[in-house]
Design a protein around this motif. Structure first.
Motif, mmCIF file in Angstrom:
data_model
loop_
_atom_site.group_PDB
_atom_site.id
_atom_site.type_symbol
_atom_site.label_atom_id
_atom_site.label_comp_id
_atom_site.label_asym_id
_atom_site.label_seq_id
_atom_site.Cartn_x
_atom_site.Cartn_y
_atom_site.Cartn_z
ATOM 1 N N TYR A 191 0.808 -1.226 0.000
ATOM 2 C CA TYR A 191 0.000 0.000 0.000
ATOM 3 C C TYR A 191 0.841 1.277 0.000
ATOM 4 O O TYR A 191 0.660 2.163 -0.818
ATOM 5 C CB TYR A 191 -0.913 -0.020 1.227
ATOM 6 N N LEU A 192 1.771 1.350 0.962
ATOM 7 C CA LEU A 192 2.685 2.492 1.020
ATOM 8 C C LEU A 192 4.125 1.978 1.135
ATOM 9 O O LEU A 192 4.358 0.789 1.351
ATOM 10 C CB LEU A 192 2.336 3.400 2.204
ATOM 11 N N ALA A 193 5.083 2.883 1.041
ATOM 12 C CA ALA A 193 6.491 2.485 0.956
ATOM 13 C C ALA A 193 6.962 1.664 2.152
ATOM 14 O O ALA A 193 7.882 0.850 2.022
ATOM 15 C CB ALA A 193 7.356 3.731 0.791
ATOM 16 N N ASP A 194 6.338 1.849 3.339
ATOM 17 C CA ASP A 194 6.813 1.102 4.518
ATOM 18 C C ASP A 194 6.665 -0.411 4.314
ATOM 19 O O ASP A 194 7.516 -1.191 4.757
ATOM 20 C CB ASP A 194 6.102 1.561 5.805
ATOM 21 N N ALA A 195 5.602 -0.842 3.625
ATOM 22 C CA ALA A 195 5.391 -2.277 3.403
ATOM 23 C C ALA A 195 6.514 -2.867 2.553
ATOM 24 O O ALA A 195 6.972 -3.989 2.802
ATOM 25 C CB ALA A 195 4.041 -2.512 2.731
ATOM 26 N N LEU A 196 6.963 -2.079 1.573
ATOM 27 C CA LEU A 196 8.045 -2.544 0.706
ATOM 28 C C LEU A 196 9.384 -2.454 1.435
ATOM 29 O O LEU A 196 10.191 -3.383 1.413
ATOM 30 C CB LEU A 196 8.066 -1.698 -0.575
ATOM 31 N N ARG A 197 9.592 -1.321 2.099
ATOM 32 C CA ARG A 197 10.866 -1.098 2.812
ATOM 33 C C ARG A 197 11.102 -2.192 3.850
ATOM 34 O O ARG A 197 12.208 -2.687 3.999
ATOM 35 C CB ARG A 197 10.812 0.285 3.480
ATOM 36 N N GLU A 198 10.066 -2.579 4.528
ATOM 37 C CA GLU A 198 10.198 -3.616 5.563
ATOM 38 C C GLU A 198 10.015 -5.028 5.004
ATOM 39 O O GLU A 198 9.981 -5.987 5.768
ATOM 40 C CB GLU A 198 9.183 -3.354 6.690
ATOM 41 N N GLU A 199 9.913 -5.124 3.670
ATOM 42 C CA GLU A 199 9.830 -6.437 2.999
ATOM 43 C C GLU A 199 8.761 -7.323 3.640
ATOM 44 O O GLU A 199 9.004 -8.511 3.913
ATOM 45 C CB GLU A 199 11.192 -7.151 3.076
ATOM 46 N N ARG A 200 7.595 -6.761 3.903
ATOM 47 C CA ARG A 200 6.573 -7.535 4.633
ATOM 48 C C ARG A 200 6.127 -8.773 3.857
ATOM 49 O O ARG A 200 5.957 -9.836 4.440
ATOM 50 C CB ARG A 200 5.371 -6.636 4.964
ATOM 51 N N PHE A 201 5.907 -8.607 2.558
ATOM 52 C CA PHE A 201 5.439 -9.775 1.794
ATOM 53 C C PHE A 201 6.485 -10.891 1.834
ATOM 54 O O PHE A 201 6.161 -12.054 2.085
ATOM 55 C CB PHE A 201 5.117 -9.385 0.343
ATOM 56 N N ARG A 202 7.743 -10.521 1.613
ATOM 57 C CA ARG A 202 8.803 -11.544 1.603
ATOM 58 C C ARG A 202 8.993 -12.155 2.980
ATOM 59 O O ARG A 202 9.363 -13.319 3.111
ATOM 60 C CB ARG A 202 10.112 -10.937 1.114
ATOM 61 N N THR A 203 8.752 -11.395 4.016
ATOM 62 C CA THR A 203 8.917 -11.916 5.376
ATOM 63 C C THR A 203 7.787 -12.868 5.724
ATOM 64 O O THR A 203 8.018 -14.004 6.154
ATOM 65 C CB THR A 203 8.929 -10.746 6.381
ATOM 66 N N TYR A 204 6.564 -12.424 5.524
ATOM 67 C CA TYR A 204 5.418 -13.227 5.973
ATOM 68 C C TYR A 204 5.131 -14.418 5.062
ATOM 69 O O TYR A 204 4.631 -15.438 5.519
ATOM 70 C CB TYR A 204 4.182 -12.335 6.135
ATOM 71 N N PHE A 205 5.429 -14.262 3.760
ATOM 72 C CA PHE A 205 5.136 -15.362 2.832
ATOM 73 C C PHE A 205 6.416 -16.080 2.377
ATOM 74 O O PHE A 205 6.437 -16.718 1.323
ATOM 75 C CB PHE A 205 4.328 -14.846 1.638
ATOM 76 N N LYS A 206 7.434 -15.995 3.204
ATOM 77 C CA LYS A 206 8.751 -16.548 2.863
ATOM 78 C C LYS A 206 8.678 -18.004 2.389
ATOM 79 O O LYS A 206 9.305 -18.382 1.404
ATOM 80 C CB LYS A 206 9.645 -16.453 4.098
ATOM 81 N N THR A 207 7.899 -18.826 3.079
ATOM 82 C CA THR A 207 7.887 -20.260 2.750
ATOM 83 C C THR A 207 7.255 -20.530 1.383
ATOM 84 O O THR A 207 7.406 -21.614 0.840
ATOM 85 C CB THR A 207 7.112 -21.073 3.809
ATOM 86 N N THR A 208 6.544 -19.547 0.828
ATOM 87 C CA THR A 208 5.890 -19.752 -0.474
ATOM 88 C C THR A 208 6.746 -19.241 -1.629
ATOM 89 O O THR A 208 6.330 -19.321 -2.786
ATOM 90 C CB THR A 208 4.527 -19.020 -0.534
ATOM 91 N N LEU A 209 7.906 -18.683 -1.305
ATOM 92 C CA LEU A 209 8.664 -17.964 -2.330
ATOM 93 C C LEU A 209 9.908 -18.718 -2.816
ATOM 94 O O LEU A 209 10.863 -18.112 -3.285
ATOM 95 C CB LEU A 209 9.046 -16.570 -1.808
ATOM 96 N N THR A 210 9.897 -20.032 -2.732
ATOM 97 C CA THR A 210 11.022 -20.810 -3.255
ATOM 98 C C THR A 210 10.831 -21.003 -4.760
ATOM 99 O O THR A 210 9.709 -21.159 -5.241
ATOM 100 C CB THR A 210 11.100 -22.191 -2.581
ATOM 101 N N SER A 211 11.946 -20.981 -5.474
ATOM 102 C CA SER A 211 11.901 -21.130 -6.932
ATOM 103 C C SER A 211 12.710 -22.339 -7.351
ATOM 104 O O SER A 211 13.762 -22.632 -6.762
ATOM 105 C CB SER A 211 12.478 -19.875 -7.597
ATOM 106 N N ASP A 212 12.218 -23.038 -8.396
ATOM 107 C CA ASP A 212 12.986 -24.165 -8.928
ATOM 108 C C ASP A 212 14.106 -23.698 -9.850
ATOM 109 O O ASP A 212 14.968 -24.494 -10.211
ATOM 110 C CB ASP A 212 12.055 -25.127 -9.692
ATOM 111 N N LEU A 213 14.046 -22.430 -10.274
ATOM 112 C CA LEU A 213 15.123 -21.880 -11.112
ATOM 113 C C LEU A 213 15.635 -20.596 -10.442
ATOM 114 O O LEU A 213 15.391 -19.492 -10.932
ATOM 115 C CB LEU A 213 14.621 -21.584 -12.532
#
Ligand code: FE2
Length: 301
Positions: free
Chosen positions: A106-128
């Motif tokens: 929504y605002l820059a703080d969400a990106l700056r604090e990497e909230r999506f990557r932090t909270y959804f970390k286990t879903t963000l693995t890549s095969d490549l």
């Protein structure tokens, strides 16, 4: 192989949990918007995701895809609630793949604090992993022998209250282009997922304040794949459309929880054929409605 695609749950949380310091600028307007109507329209989102988890198990779904907008204001306590609510959907045999929506950034703080990557970390693995040029994006998952999912991120903070548009960064698009020539993907049915819709149901581009600003580029790159489908959300309407210029098929899942307009897509992939079936909410249960058959050669409606 059976894939469930949903989007835009916008799980509500009590506004009293929002720290006072966060009620500035666009969030004050977003908060007013919640109080004035949005909160009511998404009030049962958590219960609906629980119903979706039951539907996923009943339908023996192999893979679940979410194209973002878990939250309303991109705040920490909303992310906590989003992960808690979405967790039962993450247990499908081939897992769970997702991208953030504009509300999640929504605002820059969400990106700056990497909230999506932090909270959804286990879903963000890549095969490549060598393809990840912009944080976790593009994220590639190879599913069985015949399918690949590529997730690219179109969402970004939009501090202006009237703007919710998105753009897929050039480095992600360039990498997507490279992936279209990658021998590991060439024989696979590719699903490209992102939050913003490259096209609305009427076949026209969304406006510049709400849409994907580089939709043409995305459509062009996706058409380089032998047989890709684009899955998206953001527009709260469940629809399927084909871009007349590139022949690219687009499926927008709308919102899984918007009162009276709940939607989803279920894809059955067998060899070269895909059956895409719309889903809807009936009382407290999701059910299947109209279906579309796609072949290798064309994407007839
Ligand atoms: Fe959105």
């Amino acid at each position: 192989m059976r894939i469930l695609h949903f989007s835009d749950p916008h799980i509500p949380t009590p506004l009293s949990h929002v720290p006072l310091v966060k009620w500035l600028g666009k969030r004050a307007i977003g908060g007013a918007n919640l109080i004035l109507g949005r909160y009511r329209l998404f009030a049962d989102a958590a219960e609906k995701l629980a119903a979706l988890a039951r539907f996923t198990a009943e339908q023996r779904v192999d893979l679940v895809i979410c194209t973002g907008d878990y939250t309303a204001l991109g705040l920490t306590h909303e992310y906590e609630e989003a992960v808690r609510t979405a967790r039962p959907l993450m247990n499908a045999p081939h897992g769970y793949i997702n991208v953030p929506g504009n509300h999640d950034y929504y605002l820059a703080d969400a990106l700056r604090e990497e909230r999506f990557r932090t909270y959804f970390k286990t879903t963000l693995t890549s095969d490549l992993p060598e393809s990840q040029v912009d944080g976790p994006w593009p994220l590639v998952r190879l599913i069985g022998e015949d399918i690949a999912v590529i997730a690219v991120n179109s969402s970004r903070p939009n501090p202006q209250p009237w703007r919710s548009s998105g753009k897929i960064p050039e480095n992600q698009l360039a990498q997507l282009q490279k992936l279209s020539e990658d021998h590991r993907l060439v024989d696979r049915r590719v699903f490209v997922i992102t939050h913003h819709a490259p096209m609305r149901a009427n076949g026209k581009k969304d406006n510049r304040l709400h849409g994907l600003t580089n939709a043409d580029q995305l459509l062009l790159v996706c058409s380089e794949f032998h047989r890709a489908l684009i899955l998206c959300g953001h527009v709260h309407q469940c629809y399927h459309v084909i871009d007349k210029t590139t022949g690219q098929a687009i499926f927008c899942a709308g919102s899984v929880s918007l009162e009276g307009k709940e939607g989803l897509w279920l894809f059955d992939i067998q060899g070269d054929e895909i059956k895409a079936t719309k889903g809807r909410l009936n009382g407290r249960h999701y059910e299947l409605s109209s279906e579309i058959k796609l072949t290798n050669q064309a994407y007839p409606c």
